[in-house]
Design a protein around this motif. Structure first.
Motif, PDB file in Angstrom:
ATOM      1  N   PRO A 185      -2.077   1.711  10.117  1.00  0.00           N
ATOM      2  CA  PRO A 185      -2.779   2.691   9.271  1.00  0.00           C
ATOM      3  C   PRO A 185      -2.735   4.113   9.817  1.00  0.00           C
ATOM      4  CG  PRO A 185      -4.342   1.299  10.448  1.00  0.00           C
ATOM      5  CD  PRO A 185      -2.990   0.688  10.666  1.00  0.00           C
ATOM      6  N   LEU A 197       1.801  -3.802   4.371  1.00  0.00           N
ATOM      7  CA  LEU A 197       0.859  -3.061   5.197  1.00  0.00           C
ATOM      8  C   LEU A 197       1.567  -2.491   6.422  1.00  0.00           C
ATOM      9  CD1 LEU A 197      -2.308  -5.373   5.137  1.00  0.00           C
ATOM     10  CD2 LEU A 197      -1.603  -3.588   3.512  1.00  0.00           C
ATOM     11  N   TYR A 244      -7.611  -1.528   5.072  1.00  0.00           N
ATOM     12  CA  TYR A 244      -7.018  -2.638   4.342  1.00  0.00           C
ATOM     13  C   TYR A 244      -7.979  -3.801   4.097  1.00  0.00           C
ATOM     14  CZ  TYR A 244      -2.805  -0.174   5.937  1.00  0.00           C
ATOM     15  OH  TYR A 244      -1.853   0.774   6.230  1.00  0.00           O
ATOM     16  N   VAL A 261       0.828 -10.980   2.304  1.00  0.00           N
ATOM     17  CA  VAL A 261       0.823  -9.732   3.054  1.00  0.00           C
ATOM     18  C   VAL A 261       2.103  -9.653   3.874  1.00  0.00           C
ATOM     19  CG1 VAL A 261      -0.298  -8.427   4.895  1.00  0.00           C
ATOM     20  CG2 VAL A 261      -1.685  -9.541   3.139  1.00  0.00           C
ATOM     21  N   MET A 321      -3.780  -0.592  -4.895  1.00  0.00           N
ATOM     22  CA  MET A 321      -4.606  -0.750  -3.699  1.00  0.00           C
ATOM     23  C   MET A 321      -5.377   0.510  -3.338  1.00  0.00           C
ATOM     24  SD  MET A 321      -2.689  -3.189  -0.888  1.00  0.00           S
ATOM     25  CE  MET A 321      -3.941  -2.840   0.346  1.00  0.00           C
ATOM     26  N   VAL A 326       0.838  -1.177   0.000  1.00  0.00           N
ATOM     27  CA  VAL A 326       0.000   0.000   0.000  1.00  0.00           C
ATOM     28  C   VAL A 326       0.883   1.239   0.000  1.00  0.00           C
ATOM     29  CG1 VAL A 326      -0.126   0.066   2.496  1.00  0.00           C
ATOM     30  CG2 VAL A 326      -1.985   1.055   1.215  1.00  0.00           C
ATOM     31  N   LEU A 382      -9.525  -7.608   9.028  1.00  0.00           N
ATOM     32  CA  LEU A 382      -8.337  -8.031   8.293  1.00  0.00           C
ATOM     33  C   LEU A 382      -7.734  -9.283   8.918  1.00  0.00           C
ATOM     34  CD1 LEU A 382      -6.208  -7.300   6.066  1.00  0.00           C
ATOM     35  CD2 LEU A 382      -4.954  -6.111   7.888  1.00  0.00           C
ATOM     36  N   CYS A 430       1.524  -7.319  -1.001  1.00  0.00           N
ATOM     37  CA  CYS A 430       1.263  -5.990  -0.450  1.00  0.00           C
ATOM     38  C   CYS A 430       2.004  -5.842   0.868  1.00  0.00           C
ATOM     39  CB  CYS A 430      -0.228  -5.723  -0.275  1.00  0.00           C
ATOM     40  SG  CYS A 430      -1.039  -6.692   0.991  1.00  0.00           S
TER      41      CYS A 430
END
Length: 340
Positions: free
Chosen positions: A127, A124, A180, A198, A76, A12, A320, A122
């Motif tokens: 956030p 991550l 996500y 991930v 994404m 991301v 998630l 991806c």
């Protein structure tokens, strides 16, 4: 064996994709274009060039038998980045009455149709810190003038959140890009779970060799290769520019607004335009990497905004974890710190 596109780094944004791109490029069995962010599946103008153009762009110069891939974190976010860089100054908020399917839902289907067996990777990141870093990047690029707390307070409005999910721009998606589970749910709707890996930025920082070995193994190349840049984190703490205002993206915006420049560009043969476009993309990425440097961080995030963001992201983080059947690092950290 002819080169094939075997993997995509889909995001991301501000999650560590620049570091993954640089680690992947070092592996002798992997071929990646010199430029990051080709943006084929998310940028309408690039997508119009067709899948043959895309495959040739990614595999050009690849040794026989190598596994090819590319990295575009906008896959994404759903942001049609190339268009909005040029148009956002004239239309900073897309027409809220316009109805269309969000690109974040369209992109997985486009990828599936073109590359049904591709591996998806991806990276991550917590956030909350991702949103802060995203905002700082936009300030660095002179696209954002609001303080972080002000921007987040405005973007947390329910109507603004929904608009950003449907029509993201560079400065309205700080919050929604961290949802996500919502985003990856679109990919897992069309791809089986074993085609998605991930990587958590915390793991990449704490145990890079183990994390990159798992990445190589997932892609299908020798996992015991150790890149010589493994301890380098790219664009992780960029807060200043060596030369303020130096950006090929800004030059592109100015040129696209100049009638003479547009006419000259359209007069070029397709082959010449494609070559110049590739040179520009590679140069823009490398120039951006060089020009970004460490500096003093921006204004601190207030405890109130941090609590609001954690409250917003907690349900998505729990979803998630259930979706991936994994422990989510930032949820553990929030729980241990006693944040509600």
């Amino acid at each position: 064996m002819a080169p094939r596109i075997g993997f995509l780094v889909i995001g991301v944004q501000k999650g560590g994709t620049s570091s993954l791109f640089e680690y992947l490029r070092r592996h002798p069995q992997i071929h990646m274009p010199a430029e990051k962010e080709i943006g084929y599946f998310n940028n309408p103008k690039v997508f119009e060039r067709g899948s043959d153009w895309y495959r040739a762009r990614v595999t050009r110069g690849a040794p026989p038998g190598s596994v090819c891939g590319e990295a575009t974190p906008f896959y994404m976010s759903g942001t049609p980045h190339g268009d909005l860089v040029a148009n956002e100054a004239r239309d900073p908020v897309p027409n809220p009455g316009r109805t269309h399917e969000p690109l974040v839902d369209v992109i997985p289907r486009r990828i599936k149709e073109c590359l049904p067996d591709v591996k998806l990777v991806c990276a991550l990141r917590d956030p909350v810190t991702r949103a802060y870093s995203h905002h700082r990047m936009m300030v660095l690029q002179r696209a954002e003038s609001r303080p972080f707390d002000v921007a987040i307070s405005e973007l947390m409005d329910p109507e603004v959140l929904q608009r950003a999910r449907v029509a993201p721009t560079r400065t309205n998606n700080y919050v929604v890009n961290g949802e996500y589970a919502r985003i990856l749910g679109g990919f897992l709707h069309v791809f089986p779970a074993d085609q998605l890996l991930v990587i958590y930025s915390d793991h990449l920082a704490e145990r890079p060799a183990e994390t990159v070995a798992a990445l190589y193994g997932f892609i299908g190349v020798a996992p015991d290769f150790a890149p010589d840049n493994l301890r380098v984190r790219y664009r992780a703490t960029a807060e200043k520019e060596r030369i303020p205002g130096l950006s090929l993206n800004r030059l592109q915006i100015r040129l696209e607004r100049a009638r003479a420049a547009r006419s000259l560009w359209r007069a070029l043969p397709d082959g010449a335009r494609n070559r110049l476009d590739r040179i520009y993309t590679v140069a823009g990425y490398r120039l951006g990497m060089w020009n970004a440097r460490r500096g003093t961080a921006g204004e601190p995030m207030s405890p109130t905004v941090r609590r609001d963001l954690i409250a917003h992201y907690r349900p998505d983080g729990e979803a998630l974890g259930e979706m991936l059947n994994q422990s989510v690092p930032w949820l553990t950290a929030w729980n241990q710190s006693g944040v509600d």
